[in-house]
Scaffold this active site. Structure first.
Site, PDB file in Angstrom:
ATOM      1  N   CYS A   1       9.641  21.489  21.826  1.00 27.90           N
ATOM      2  CA  CYS A   1       8.361  21.193  22.490  1.00 27.90           C
ATOM      3  C   CYS A   1       7.251  21.681  21.572  1.00 27.90           C
ATOM      4  CB  CYS A   1       8.296  21.905  23.843  1.00 27.90           C
ATOM      5  SG  CYS A   1       6.668  21.860  24.592  1.00 27.90           S
TER       6      CYS A   1
ATOM      7  N   HIS B   1      -2.118  39.316  44.516  1.00 28.50           N
ATOM      8  CA  HIS B   1      -3.297  39.763  45.252  1.00 28.50           C
ATOM      9  C   HIS B   1      -3.248  41.270  45.517  1.00 28.50           C
ATOM     10  CE1 HIS B   1      -4.523  35.663  46.023  1.00 28.50           C
ATOM     11  NE2 HIS B   1      -3.334  35.360  46.513  1.00 28.50           N
TER      12      HIS B   1
HETATM   13  C1  LIG Z   1      -1.423  26.004  47.136  1.00 23.56           C
HETATM   14  C2  LIG Z   1      -0.809  27.358  47.267  1.00 23.56           C
HETATM   15  C3  LIG Z   1      -1.385  28.462  46.632  1.00 23.56           C
HETATM   16  C4  LIG Z   1      -0.817  29.735  46.785  1.00 23.56           C
HETATM   17  N1  LIG Z   1      -1.286  30.782  46.037  1.00 23.56           N
HETATM   18  C5  LIG Z   1      -0.678  31.993  46.108  1.00 23.56           C
HETATM   19  C6  LIG Z   1      -1.076  33.072  45.267  1.00 23.56           C
HETATM   20  O1  LIG Z   1      -1.927  32.912  44.400  1.00 23.56           O
HETATM   21  N2  LIG Z   1      -0.491  34.276  45.444  1.00 23.56           N
HETATM   22  C7  LIG Z   1       0.472  34.482  46.380  1.00 23.56           C
HETATM   23  O2  LIG Z   1       0.929  35.605  46.509  1.00 23.56           O
HETATM   24  N3  LIG Z   1       0.928  33.467  47.144  1.00 23.56           N
HETATM   25  C8  LIG Z   1       0.386  32.233  47.021  1.00 23.56           C
HETATM   26  N4  LIG Z   1       0.824  31.186  47.781  1.00 23.56           N
HETATM   27  C9  LIG Z   1       1.864  31.436  48.774  1.00 23.56           C
HETATM   28  C10 LIG Z   1       3.226  31.545  48.165  1.00 23.56           C
HETATM   29  O3  LIG Z   1       3.451  30.531  47.214  1.00 23.56           O
HETATM   30  C11 LIG Z   1       4.254  31.445  49.291  1.00 23.56           C
HETATM   31  O4  LIG Z   1       3.895  32.283  50.353  1.00 23.56           O
HETATM   32  C12 LIG Z   1       5.615  31.890  48.786  1.00 23.56           C
HETATM   33  O5  LIG Z   1       5.951  31.177  47.629  1.00 23.56           O
HETATM   34  C13 LIG Z   1       6.647  31.680  49.867  1.00 23.56           C
HETATM   35  O6  LIG Z   1       7.891  32.009  49.297  1.00 23.56           O
HETATM   36  P1  LIG Z   1       9.189  31.696  50.118  1.00 23.56           P
HETATM   37  O7  LIG Z   1      10.330  32.186  49.335  1.00 23.56           O
HETATM   38  O8  LIG Z   1       8.991  32.205  51.500  1.00 23.56           O
HETATM   39  O9  LIG Z   1       9.177  30.109  50.261  1.00 23.56           O
HETATM   40  P2  LIG Z   1       9.697  28.930  49.308  1.00 23.56           P
HETATM   41  O10 LIG Z   1       9.350  29.162  47.900  1.00 23.56           O
HETATM   42  O11 LIG Z   1       9.157  27.672  49.912  1.00 23.56           O
HETATM   43  O12 LIG Z   1      11.269  28.967  49.442  1.00 23.56           O
HETATM   44  C14 LIG Z   1      11.919  28.597  50.617  1.00 23.56           C
HETATM   45  C15 LIG Z   1      13.253  28.035  50.226  1.00 23.56           C
HETATM   46  O13 LIG Z   1      13.997  27.772  51.412  1.00 23.56           O
HETATM   47  C16 LIG Z   1      14.829  26.668  51.135  1.00 23.56           C
HETATM   48  N5  LIG Z   1      15.286  26.050  52.386  1.00 23.56           N
HETATM   49  C17 LIG Z   1      14.527  25.553  53.382  1.00 23.56           C
HETATM   50  N6  LIG Z   1      15.304  25.030  54.364  1.00 23.56           N
HETATM   51  C18 LIG Z   1      16.584  25.197  53.953  1.00 23.56           C
HETATM   52  C19 LIG Z   1      17.844  24.859  54.529  1.00 23.56           C
HETATM   53  N7  LIG Z   1      17.951  24.249  55.709  1.00 23.56           N
HETATM   54  N8  LIG Z   1      18.958  25.164  53.837  1.00 23.56           N
HETATM   55  C20 LIG Z   1      18.880  25.787  52.621  1.00 23.56           C
HETATM   56  N9  LIG Z   1      17.716  26.125  52.039  1.00 23.56           N
HETATM   57  C21 LIG Z   1      16.576  25.846  52.704  1.00 23.56           C
HETATM   58  C22 LIG Z   1      13.939  25.747  50.330  1.00 23.56           C
HETATM   59  O14 LIG Z   1      14.696  24.812  49.580  1.00 23.56           O
HETATM   60  C23 LIG Z   1      13.166  26.718  49.459  1.00 23.56           C
HETATM   61  O15 LIG Z   1      13.764  26.850  48.195  1.00 23.56           O
HETATM   62  C24 LIG Z   1       0.308  29.900  47.630  1.00 23.56           C
HETATM   63  C25 LIG Z   1       0.898  28.791  48.216  1.00 23.56           C
HETATM   64  C26 LIG Z   1       0.382  27.526  48.007  1.00 23.56           C
HETATM   65  C27 LIG Z   1       1.100  26.345  48.547  1.00 23.56           C
END
Ligand SMILES: Cc1cc2nc3c(=O)[nH]c(=O)nc-3n(C[C@H](O)[C@H](O)[C@H](O)COP(=O)(O)OP(=O)(O)OC[C@H]3O[C@@H](n4cnc5c(N)ncnc54)[C@H](O)[C@@H]3O)c2cc1C
Length: 478
Positions: free
Chosen positions: A402, A50
């Site tokens: 694949c 974005h």
């Molecule tokens: C439907 C949807 C559409 C979206 N579209 C976009 C988009 O187009 N563009 C954009 O920029 N963003 C988008 N987002 C948002 C984006 O995907 C998220 O904000 C981003 O992926 C978050 O990344 P993260 O690393 O914080 O979380 P995550 O990818 O969820 O990673 C968190 C990690 O923490 C680990 N974890 C949790 N608890 C523990 C624990 N107790 N011990 C060890 N490990 C743990 C989990 O296993 C996981 O691997 C979208 C999200 C969704 C759901």
């Protein structure tokens, strides 16, 4: 075990922070409960980078998204991540929507996205012939972009790993111990890690991690988003990201090409009362079709090859926060990384590194930081001559596993054998796309299972789809 920094979560955000910290003379360990790097939300989203045109002006989220977007050209080139600046259009179909355009453009301006342009209905129809012919006009946002979200996280993690970051997978954090107002130990299912810094990048579960140190003054609710993926040959396609006029709750349901040429249609926005329900529902899918048809009347959902859903970590009270505490040295809490976290992850890495420096961490740059990473060869992207050369170098590039996505055995072996390599079917799929095509692994699945078993020295019955115990093969029938 002793380390300087523990990052909880190997999603986009955790891995981007890890890569940024790997520039410094710090010992960094990333811990994740999953079997693979890649996160939860980070592997099930719209994959859009974005601009932040519609963020709430003046917020940390708007600052980070606006900062992150321009970083992707260099980053994608350095880390070999498929990325395209295809642009987005925001068509107004009704008069009411048309009247909202100046407000949206002004918001973009407040978010420092100055390159948004007005387009007439005619201009938009020229850009996107499949658009609703009733379109009255709209906005064009040239820097909205698409990326391979899986490869982005893999690339960040692999590069961090090459620069010395340690990854502990299949390892869940169960407690954090503190002493004299500072973090001391992270307790995990794989043992206890002594650390000076703990960074909570656990997204959906960040409230549970925060509760371990008494800092959970918020809750996280899963906001599910369901999608359709359409076949690459579907006749009604779009070239840009086609966005609806956003509402307060969601950016709305869109249609856009994926970086690999499928059409992506969705997502929904449904608040759930649990954090694990990644099902797709008929109500959700029907609502996608109803909404997207208003923008692209000819969208053909019968060309769907799969559907999936992802869970946004929706913070209550809302808003993206990065918190440090006077009474808890070494603890950095990220929360509310919700709908733009894939984009802002790379800016978050820099932000957190700076915050650490500001709060007293010694951040001495390494003499030798390796900035570049070469991904797995993408055989189908090569021209004929390059393909011949690749096969001469390694005949396994001549063996197609694949058929839908033209993925060779050479690519599958590379993705298993490289550092932080694939250990499950889904991990192979996310790295090289075996099973992502029209047949969804019906043809190549058994072959990938055999290759994984052979490479990992296990039986086919022991090969997992993803996390431990998600076996694909139950036993012999004959
Ligand atoms: C439907 C949807 C559409 C979206 N579209 C976009 C988009 O187009 N563009 C954009 O920029 N963003 C988008 N987002 C948002 C984006 O995907 C998220 O904000 C981003 O992926 C978050 O990344 P993260 O690393 O914080 O979380 P995550 O990818 O969820 O990673 C968190 C990690 O923490 C680990 N974890 C949790 N608890 C523990 C624990 N107790 N011990 C060890 N490990 C743990 C989990 O296993 C996981 O691997 C979208 C999200 C969704 C759901």
């Amino acid at each position: 075990m002793k380390t300087d920094v523990v990052i909880i979560g190997a999603g986009a955000v955790g891995c981007a922070i890890a890569r940024e910290l790997s520039r410094y003379k710090l010992d960094v360990t990333v811990v994740d409960k999953n079997e693979d790097i890649g996160g939860d939300a980070s592997k099930s989203n719209s994959a859009i980078i974005h601009t932040g045109y519609d963020a709430s002006p003046g917020t940390l989220e708007s600052q980070l998204v606006a900062a992150a977007n321009p970083m992707y050209d260099k980053l994608a080139e350095e880390l070999d991540v498929p990325f395209k600046r295809i642009g987005a259009i925001l068509p107004a179909i009704t008069q009411e929507q048309f009247e909202k355009l100046p407000e949206i453009k002004h918001k973009a301006f407040l978010n420092r996205v100055y390159d948004v342009e007005y387009k007439t209905g005619e201009e938009l129809l020229k850009m996107e012939p499949n658009l609703n012919p009733e379109v009255k006009g709209g906005l064009y946002i040239p820097r909205e972009s698409i990326i391979d979200p899986f490869i982005l996280v893999q690339a960040l993690a692999e590069n961090a790993n090459e620069n010395g970051v340690n990854f502990l997978l299949n390892t869940k954090v169960t407690d954090i111990r503190t002493e004299n107002g500072a973090v001391k130990e992270v307790v995990t299912t794989g043992g206890t890690i002594t650390a000076d810094y703990v960074i909570n990048a656990a997204a959906l579960y960040c409230d549970e991690i925060a509760a371990m140190v008494g800092k959970a003054d918020y809750k996280v609710v899963a906001r599910r988003g369901q999608f359709y993926i359409l076949d690459k040959n579907t006749d009604c396609q779009v070239k840009q990201i086609v966005l609806p006029i956003p509402t307060k709750v969601t950016k709305g349901k869109l249609m856009c090409p994926t970086i690999h040429g499928n059409m992506l249609v969705g997502p929904t926005a449904e608040d759930l009362d649990n954090k694990t329900d990644k099902s797709v529902t008929s109500d959700g899918l029907v609502s996608i079709l109803e909404d997207v048809k208003r923008l692209i009347p000819g969208v053909n959902i019968r060309d769907s090859i799969t559907q999936y859903s992802g869970l946004r970590p929706n913070r209550n009270p809302e808003g993206l926060h990065v918190d440090v505490y006077d009474d808890l040295k070494g603890y950095i809490n990220l929360s509310g990384v919700r709908s733009t976290g894939l984009t802002l992850s790379v800016a978050m890495g820099v932000y957190v590194a700076d915050l650490m420096r500001e709060t007293g961490a010694v951040m001495e740059p390494k003499e030798h930081f390796t900035e570049r990473r070469k991904g797995v060869l993408r055989f189908h992207e090569l021209d004929r001559e390059e393909q011949d050369e690749a096969v001469k170098r390694n005949p396994l590039y001549g063996k197609i596993v694949c058929r839908c996505e033209t993925v060779t055995e050479g690519e599958i072996l590379d993705c298993i054998r490289r550092p932080l390599g694939a250990r499950s079917m889904d991990a192979v799929k996310r790295r090289v796309r075996a099973g992502m095509g029209r047949c969804q692994g019906g043809f190549c699945g058994p072959k990938v299972i055999e290759i994984l078993a052979r490479e990992l020295g296990i039986t086919v019955e022991e090969v997992n789809k993803n996390n431990e115990g998600s076996y694909m093969v139950a036993g012999k029938t004959r």
